[in-house]
Design a protein around this motif. Structure first.
Motif, mmCIF file in Angstrom:
data_model
loop_
_atom_site.group_PDB
_atom_site.id
_atom_site.type_symbol
_atom_site.label_atom_id
_atom_site.label_comp_id
_atom_site.label_asym_id
_atom_site.label_seq_id
_atom_site.Cartn_x
_atom_site.Cartn_y
_atom_site.Cartn_z
ATOM 1 N N LEU A 42 6.720 54.484 68.385
ATOM 2 C CA LEU A 42 6.689 53.324 67.496
ATOM 3 C C LEU A 42 7.000 52.043 68.258
ATOM 4 O O LEU A 42 6.338 51.008 68.081
ATOM 5 C CB LEU A 42 7.678 53.519 66.346
ATOM 6 N N TRP A 52 0.802 45.207 64.819
ATOM 7 C CA TRP A 52 0.593 44.228 63.738
ATOM 8 C C TRP A 52 -0.832 43.673 63.761
ATOM 9 O O TRP A 52 -1.407 43.414 62.697
ATOM 10 C CB TRP A 52 1.624 43.110 63.845
ATOM 11 N N LEU A 143 5.186 47.015 54.489
ATOM 12 C CA LEU A 143 5.321 46.557 55.868
ATOM 13 C C LEU A 143 6.772 46.254 56.220
ATOM 14 O O LEU A 143 7.161 46.357 57.392
ATOM 15 C CB LEU A 143 4.451 45.315 56.097
ATOM 16 N N LEU A 146 8.219 49.351 57.556
ATOM 17 C CA LEU A 146 7.738 49.595 58.918
ATOM 18 C C LEU A 146 8.410 48.650 59.903
ATOM 19 O O LEU A 146 8.765 49.039 61.024
ATOM 20 C CB LEU A 146 6.223 49.436 58.961
ATOM 21 N N ALA A 149 11.788 49.920 60.751
ATOM 22 C CA ALA A 149 11.715 51.047 61.685
ATOM 23 C C ALA A 149 11.469 50.565 63.117
ATOM 24 O O ALA A 149 12.021 51.124 64.070
ATOM 25 C CB ALA A 149 10.612 52.002 61.249
#
Length: 493
Positions: A42, A52, A143, A146, A149
């Motif tokens: 990630l 993105w 989002l 995310l 994260a």
């Protein structure tokens, strides 16, 4: 901590830094198989904002207008944030990266060499997520998770302290919110708007029964190219080409009387002239963009001739609003008084002298800035002197004297915005209200939404509409024709 700081601040800073390091150790050393499996991939995906940009490309290609706006806002905000963080804040506070000795080797590939504070990955993540969320709330919520994260991955991989991540989130969010002050998000949700009126027809894919009124001179001659595309893709359609001496009303009325489906290829002025007869005959209208700006075509998702042909062949028809001026002239987009009609007339004069459109536009703008004067009128009986007046068919974007795009074409209201003259320090006060997000509270900028608006004056004033200079009036009554026009291929209702 710098020794020059007062002792209480230095002590507080040292305590926060110690807490930051303890939190880092707790995350980096935690024996979590889930973190081991997900955090490094990630974190790597977010390098150089690749994650993105990929998501932005996906949102930008979606069928949702709010998602497309969100993608644009998110990517622009991300770019600004990256510049501010990497060229600004990282130079202000040169904090070293965490020691990697306590981080599992499976998590760490290469230690970054730039300063640790703040986390650029976290700032970009927050900027993009909030930028998208300002236009589409559901996508923003997803989002945001995310983005959180990604921030955690920067700690888990040993790249940043938690404080770096928190500072990055704060900066990215702040820049996104500041951007919304300068360019407000479009307000999609409005109360008491009925569901769209949609019907599905079954037109012949070759265009049988379709009669298209085409203006070859539209778009500085691009209409001729559109005719060739229509003949190739819709061979059974009839195309009626206008010339300089054509009576467009008579031709459009005849076409509407014998067509199953009426079509028009031209600029907004040509489209409005033919749409009037489509309404009278209650025939669905297919719009093939052949003008310079094609505002109405774009707002019904007819962005080019190919997409218009696909919409016609798909047979999806929706009802949209129109605007009637004094119950005689039909408008599809906007009307204005004051400087804009003067600009349209000046540009037309320059173009008649064989001057290219961009050059003619520049000359017309300079002439209007030099010669245009405010207009004294009465709007719904209230005397005002306006330097700028805008009236739109349906609501255009967020409050601003620079209207954005429409998200609906069937909300049943006129969107009126104007600037009053005669106030002290008007320009400074207007700018302050705009930047502060309090434009609606300004005494200089006014707006109203209503199904009918009347403007009167003792002296004739010119009303420009849909890119045309228009005529002189002493009374202009604008009325919404609620969902009177049936059009193929709209995605904004």
């Amino acid at each position: 901590m710098p020794r020059s700081l007062p002792y209480p601040l230095r002590t507080l800073g040292e305590g926060l830094e110690d807490l930051d390091r303890r939190l880092f150790d707790a995350v980096a050393e935690s024996p979590s198989p889930l973190l081991d499996l997900t955090m490094r991939p990630l974190s790597a995906a977010a390098d150089h904002s690749k994650l993105w940009m990929l998501i932005g490309a996906g949102l930008g290609s979606s069928g949702s207008l709010s998602m497309r706006r969100g993608a644009a806002r998110g990517l622009v905000t991300l770019g600004v944030t990256s510049l501010v963080v990497n060229q600004g804040f990282k130079r202000l506070y040169p904090r070293t990266r965490p020691l990697s000795t306590g981080v599992p080797l499976s998590q760490l590939r290469r230690q970054p060499t730039s300063n640790s504070f703040p986390s650029g990955h976290s700032a970009s993540a927050a900027a993009f997520a909030i930028g998208v969320g300002l236009e589409n709330r559901t996508a923003g919520y997803l989002l945001a998770g995310l983005a959180g994260a990604v921030g955690l991955s920067r700690v888990a991989t040993g790249a940043h302290f938690p404080g770096d991540v928190l500072a990055g989130f704060t900066l990215g969010a702040g820049i996104a919110v500041a951007g919304a002050r300068v360019i407000p998000a479009v307000e999609d949700s409005r109360a008491l708007i009925a569901e769209p009126s949609v019907e599905n027809l079954r037109p012949d894919p070759d265009g049988a029964g379709l009669v298209v009124v085409l203006n070859p001179a539209s778009g500085d001659g691009s209409g001729a190219r559109v005719a060739d595309e229509l003949r190739d893709s819709l061979p059974a359609a009839e195309i009626v080409e206008l010339d300089d001496d054509s009576d467009i009303d008579a031709i459009a009325a005849d076409a509407a009387a014998r067509a199953d489906f009426l079509g028009v290829a031209g600029g907004d002025g040509t489209v409005a002239a033919v749409a009037r007869h489509a309404i009278a005959a209650d025939k669905p209208l297919a719009v093939f963009p052949a003008g310079t700006f094609n505002h109405f075509a774009k707002d019904i998702d007819a962005v080019n001739v190919a997409s218009s042909i696909e919409s016609f062949q798909a047979g999806r028809v929706a009802r949209v609003d129109v605007v009637w001026l004094n119950d005689e002239t039909l408008l599809l987009n906007t009307a204005s008084i004051g400087a804009y009609p003067d600009f349209v007339r000046a540009r037309s004069r320059y173009q008649r002298r064989r001057i290219e459109r961009p050059t003619a536009t520049m000359h017309a703008v300079l002439k209007v800035l030099r010669d245009s004067s405010p207009v004294r009128v009465r709007i719904e009986g209230r005397p005002v002197t306006v330097s700028y007046f805008f009236l739109g068919n349906s609501v255009y974007g967020a409050p601003s004297f620079l209207p954005g795009r429409r998200t609906r074409l069937d909300d049943g209201v006129l969107d009126v915005r104007y600037l009053e003259v005669g106030h002290r320090n008007a320009t400074t006060r207007l700018l302050a209200s705009w930047l502060g997000g309090r434009l609606r509270n300004s005494t200089i900028y006014r707006e109203l939404q209503a199904p009918v608006v009347t403007i009167e004056s003792d002296e004739p004033f010119r009303v420009a509409h849909d890119g045309e200079a228009g005529n002189l009036h002493t009374r202009a009554r604008f009325r919404v024709g609620y969902r009177e026009l049936r059009v193929f291929g709209t995605s904004v209702v």
